[in-house]
Motif scaffolding. Structure first.
Motif, PDB file in Angstrom:
ATOM      1  N   ASP A  47       0.822  -1.212   0.000  1.00 62.44           N
ATOM      2  CA  ASP A  47       0.000   0.000   0.000  1.00 62.44           C
ATOM      3  C   ASP A  47       0.856   1.262   0.000  1.00 62.44           C
ATOM      4  O   ASP A  47       0.558   2.243  -0.694  1.00 62.44           O
ATOM      5  CB  ASP A  47      -0.926   0.020   1.219  1.00 62.44           C
ATOM      6  CG  ASP A  47      -2.067  -0.978   1.096  1.00 62.44           C
ATOM      7  OD1 ASP A  47      -2.345  -1.436  -0.022  1.00 62.44           O
ATOM      8  OD2 ASP A  47      -2.674  -1.299   2.133  1.00 62.44           O
ATOM      9  N   LEU A  48       1.932   1.253   0.789  1.00 65.44           N
ATOM     10  CA  LEU A  48       2.826   2.411   0.838  1.00 65.44           C
ATOM     11  C   LEU A  48       3.513   2.620  -0.512  1.00 65.44           C
ATOM     12  O   LEU A  48       3.686   3.761  -0.963  1.00 65.44           O
ATOM     13  CB  LEU A  48       3.873   2.219   1.937  1.00 65.44           C
ATOM     14  CG  LEU A  48       3.346   2.249   3.378  1.00 65.44           C
ATOM     15  CD1 LEU A  48       4.445   1.830   4.355  1.00 65.44           C
ATOM     16  CD2 LEU A  48       2.822   3.631   3.745  1.00 65.44           C
ATOM     17  N   ALA A  49       3.898   1.525  -1.165  1.00 68.45           N
ATOM     18  CA  ALA A  49       4.540   1.625  -2.476  1.00 68.45           C
ATOM     19  C   ALA A  49       3.570   2.170  -3.521  1.00 68.45           C
ATOM     20  O   ALA A  49       3.948   2.976  -4.386  1.00 68.45           O
ATOM     21  CB  ALA A  49       5.075   0.260  -2.902  1.00 68.45           C
ATOM     22  N   ILE A  50       2.310   1.748  -3.451  1.00 70.06           N
ATOM     23  CA  ILE A  50       1.309   2.243  -4.397  1.00 70.06           C
ATOM     24  C   ILE A  50       1.054   3.730  -4.171  1.00 70.06           C
ATOM     25  O   ILE A  50       0.924   4.509  -5.129  1.00 70.06           O
ATOM     26  CB  ILE A  50       0.005   1.431  -4.286  1.00 70.06           C
ATOM     27  CG1 ILE A  50       0.243   0.000  -4.793  1.00 70.06           C
ATOM     28  CG2 ILE A  50      -1.125   2.094  -5.068  1.00 70.06           C
ATOM     29  CD1 ILE A  50      -0.911  -0.945  -4.560  1.00 70.06           C
ATOM     30  N   LYS A  51       0.985   4.142  -2.911  1.00 66.31           N
ATOM     31  CA  LYS A  51       0.826   5.573  -2.612  1.00 66.31           C
ATOM     32  C   LYS A  51       1.975   6.374  -3.209  1.00 66.31           C
ATOM     33  O   LYS A  51       1.778   7.439  -3.799  1.00 66.31           O
ATOM     34  CB  LYS A  51       0.753   5.800  -1.112  1.00 66.31           C
ATOM     35  CG  LYS A  51       0.629   7.277  -0.716  1.00 66.31           C
ATOM     36  CD  LYS A  51       0.720   7.472   0.780  1.00 66.31           C
ATOM     37  CE  LYS A  51       0.489   8.936   1.164  1.00 66.31           C
ATOM     38  NZ  LYS A  51       1.429   9.875   0.497  1.00 66.31           N
ATOM     39  N   GLN A  52       3.184   5.849  -3.057  1.00 68.37           N
ATOM     40  CA  GLN A  52       4.361   6.527  -3.600  1.00 68.37           C
ATOM     41  C   GLN A  52       4.294   6.602  -5.127  1.00 68.37           C
ATOM     42  O   GLN A  52       4.676   7.603  -5.727  1.00 68.37           O
ATOM     43  CB  GLN A  52       5.619   5.783  -3.143  1.00 68.37           C
ATOM     44  CG  GLN A  52       6.907   6.540  -3.313  1.00 68.37           C
ATOM     45  CD  GLN A  52       7.149   7.589  -2.249  1.00 68.37           C
ATOM     46  OE1 GLN A  52       6.239   8.009  -1.556  1.00 68.37           O
ATOM     47  NE2 GLN A  52       8.378   8.020  -2.138  1.00 68.37           N
ATOM     48  N   MET A  53       3.799   5.542  -5.760  1.00 65.37           N
ATOM     49  CA  MET A  53       3.663   5.538  -7.216  1.00 65.37           C
ATOM     50  C   MET A  53       2.656   6.592  -7.664  1.00 65.37           C
ATOM     51  O   MET A  53       2.864   7.298  -8.660  1.00 65.37           O
ATOM     52  CB  MET A  53       3.232   4.147  -7.693  1.00 65.37           C
ATOM     53  CG  MET A  53       3.084   4.012  -9.210  1.00 65.37           C
ATOM     54  SD  MET A  53       1.422   4.444  -9.819  1.00 65.37           S
ATOM     55  CE  MET A  53       0.478   3.038  -9.233  1.00 65.37           C
ATOM     56  N   ILE A  54       1.558   6.715  -6.929  1.00 66.22           N
ATOM     57  CA  ILE A  54       0.548   7.716  -7.271  1.00 66.22           C
ATOM     58  C   ILE A  54       1.121   9.122  -7.126  1.00 66.22           C
ATOM     59  O   ILE A  54       0.905   9.987  -7.982  1.00 66.22           O
ATOM     60  CB  ILE A  54      -0.707   7.507  -6.396  1.00 66.22           C
ATOM     61  CG1 ILE A  54      -1.432   6.227  -6.833  1.00 66.22           C
ATOM     62  CG2 ILE A  54      -1.641   8.705  -6.459  1.00 66.22           C
ATOM     63  CD1 ILE A  54      -2.549   5.799  -5.907  1.00 66.22           C
ATOM     64  N   ASP A  55       1.879   9.359  -6.060  1.00 62.84           N
ATOM     65  CA  ASP A  55       2.544  10.655  -5.886  1.00 62.84           C
ATOM     66  C   ASP A  55       3.517  10.924  -7.030  1.00 62.84           C
ATOM     67  O   ASP A  55       3.607  12.044  -7.539  1.00 62.84           O
ATOM     68  CB  ASP A  55       3.290  10.698  -4.550  1.00 62.84           C
ATOM     69  CG  ASP A  55       2.374  10.872  -3.349  1.00 62.84           C
ATOM     70  OD1 ASP A  55       1.160  11.088  -3.547  1.00 62.84           O
ATOM     71  OD2 ASP A  55       2.878  10.787  -2.206  1.00 62.84           O
TER      72      ASP A  55
END
Length: 245
Positions: A45-53
């Motif tokens: 989830d943290l990696a996906i958030k970073q990808m969205i950013d």
């Protein structure tokens, strides 16, 4: 001939996520007796958030690169994309969701909060997001992360956050400034999840520089970015997006 998903020509979202997971020290073996490669769902989830950013930052601050990414996504289906229509449709959703940060606007599913089921086959004909939300649990396997539905979902998140950044550059910059101020509050949770992270927060310029390096690696390892096709550029200019035409 089978209709091809217009976002099946690229893997920007998946590529970012899998590389960031590697930096974080994932995947890992399930246990001593089982060598299956798994990923902690909270870390995912943290990696996906970073990808969205990352995608939103490219859209907001590197619009020409963002349009090249979109051209790559739709290189085999140019006629299926009308940026004006996409933006008009998405604006209603953005406004309903506050329109002030990428994650709230995109609302990705949270893998760490969803439950597993013993028989995923009955969800087979549902849309990918519904299927995934029913299927995953505290950890997921790398094989499941590479599932075509997961890869498509990540690419959709990437595409929508690129568009949001393109249309809302000031909102993104305000968001990033807020994130920088609140970063220290997230450190304990990240460290508890086993994420190796430095205490300092990247400046926006450094974040963008790192993001550009990821795209260079993508070009080397996957394929070069496409040139911006004419209609996409014209649509971007019509929306007032500041691009070098």
């Amino acid at each position: 001939m089978e209709n091809k998903n217009p976002l099946s020509s690229s893997i920007f979202g998946f590529y970012f996520v899998i590389n960031l997971l590697g930096v974080m020290g994932w995947p890992k073996r399930r246990n001593l007796l089982n060598s299956e490669a798994i990923i902690n769902s909270l870390v995912l989830d943290l990696a996906i958030k970073q990808m969205i950013d990352w995608s939103a930052s490219i859209g907001a601050c590197r619009p020409n690169l963002a349009l090249q990414m979109i051209s790559t996504m739709f290189r085999e289906n140019k006629d299926s994309l009308n940026l004006l229509t996409v933006v008009n449709d998405l604006k209603r959703i953005w406004n309903e969701r506050g329109n002030n940060n990428p994650e709230d606007v995109i609302q990705p599913i949270k893998f760490c909060k969803v439950k597993d089921i013993s028989n995923s086959e009955k969800f087979k004909n549902k849309n990918p997001e519904f299927f995934l939300s029913q299927y995953y649990k505290d950890v997921i396997s790398v094989q499941d992360l590479k599932n075509k539905d997961t890869v498509f979902l990540l690419e959709r998140y990437c595409f929508e956050s690129l568009i949001w950044g393109l249309v809302n550059p000031d909102n993104f910059r305000d968001y990033y400034e807020r994130e920088e101020k609140s970063h220290k509050n997230f450190l304990p949770m990240m460290q508890e999840a086993g994420v190796e992270i430095i205490s300092s927060f990247l400046t926006l310029e450094q974040f963008l520089k790192d993001g550009e390096e990821i795209l260079k690696k993508y070009e080397q390892e996957v394929r070069p970015l496409s040139s911006i096709f004419e209609e996409l550029m014209n649509n971007a200019l019509s929306l007032g997006i500041k691009v070098n035409s």
